[in-house]
Design a protein around this motif. Structure first.
Motif, short mmCIF file in Angstrom:
data_model
loop_
_atom_site.label_atom_id
_atom_site.label_comp_id
_atom_site.label_asym_id
_atom_site.label_seq_id
_atom_site.Cartn_x
_atom_site.Cartn_y
_atom_site.Cartn_z
N MET A 171 0.71 -1.35 -0.01
CA MET A 171 -0.01 -0.01 -0.05
C MET A 171 0.87 1.13 0.08
N SER A 172 0.12 2.43 -0.81
CA SER A 172 1.26 3.54 -0.92
C SER A 172 0.51 4.66 -0.40
N ASP A 173 1.20 5.58 0.56
CA ASP A 173 0.66 6.83 1.15
C ASP A 173 0.80 8.00 0.01
N HIS A 174 1.01 7.62 -1.17
CA HIS A 174 1.08 8.67 -2.14
C HIS A 174 -0.07 9.54 -2.25
N GLY A 175 -1.44 9.14 -2.19
CA GLY A 175 -2.68 9.70 -2.44
C GLY A 175 -2.66 10.80 -1.09
N ASP A 176 -2.32 10.07 0.01
CA ASP A 176 -2.42 11.10 1.22
C ASP A 176 -1.49 12.36 1.08
N ALA A 177 -0.10 12.07 0.56
CA ALA A 177 0.64 13.30 0.46
C ALA A 177 0.05 14.22 -0.51
N GLU A 178 -0.64 13.70 -1.66
CA GLU A 178 -1.01 14.61 -2.54
C GLU A 178 -2.16 15.44 -2.08
N HIS A 179 -2.99 14.92 -1.23
CA HIS A 179 -4.01 15.65 -0.46
C HIS A 179 -3.54 16.62 0.33
N ALA A 180 -2.25 16.49 1.16
CA ALA A 180 -1.84 17.20 1.84
C ALA A 180 -1.39 18.58 1.50
N GLU A 181 -1.11 18.58 0.08
CA GLU A 181 -0.58 19.60 -0.57
C GLU A 181 -1.52 20.60 -0.82
N PHE A 182 -2.97 20.48 -0.66
CA PHE A 182 -3.88 21.58 -1.13
C PHE A 182 -5.09 21.29 0.21
N SER A 183 -5.52 22.48 0.42
CA SER A 183 -6.39 22.66 1.61
C SER A 183 -7.91 21.72 1.13
N GLU A 184 -8.35 21.23 2.25
CA GLU A 184 -9.68 20.57 1.78
C GLU A 184 -10.81 21.46 1.17
N GLU A 185 -10.63 22.73 1.56
CA GLU A 185 -11.52 23.79 0.81
C GLU A 185 -11.28 23.96 -0.50
N ASP A 186 -9.98 24.00 -0.94
CA ASP A 186 -9.73 24.04 -2.43
C ASP A 186 -10.07 22.63 -3.21
N ILE A 187 -9.93 21.48 -2.43
CA ILE A 187 -10.26 20.22 -3.01
C ILE A 187 -11.74 20.14 -3.17
N HIS A 188 -12.34 20.74 -2.13
CA HIS A 188 -13.99 20.64 -2.20
C HIS A 188 -14.44 21.38 -3.32
N VAL A 189 -13.97 22.62 -3.26
CA VAL A 189 -14.48 23.82 -4.47
C VAL A 189 -14.26 23.11 -5.91
N VAL A 190 -12.91 22.66 -5.96
CA VAL A 190 -12.78 22.14 -7.51
C VAL A 190 -13.73 20.83 -7.68
#
Length: 51
Positions: free
Chosen positions: A1-20
């Motif tokens: 299993m990789s933590d790569h996806g979690d690392a990507e999410h950490a780069e951006f705020s939850e608000e930005d991810i939600h808006v996009v």
């Protein structure tokens, strides 16, 4: 299993991810990819998704 996806999410705020994700009508994963391609700029990510 990789933590790569979690690392990507950490780069951006939850608000930005939600808006996009909601405004672009795409999945969370697609929103993160769009933000990554747009250097974290939500507006640029949405514009790119609209192309």
């Amino acid at each position: 299993m990789s933590d790569h996806g979690d690392a990507e999410h950490a780069e951006f705020s939850e608000e930005d991810i939600h808006v996009v994700s909601t405004q672009g009508n795409v999945s969370r994963e697609e929103a993160v990819k769009a933000l990554a391609a747009a250097s974290g700029d939500p507006l640029a990510a949405l514009i790119e998704l609209g192309r």
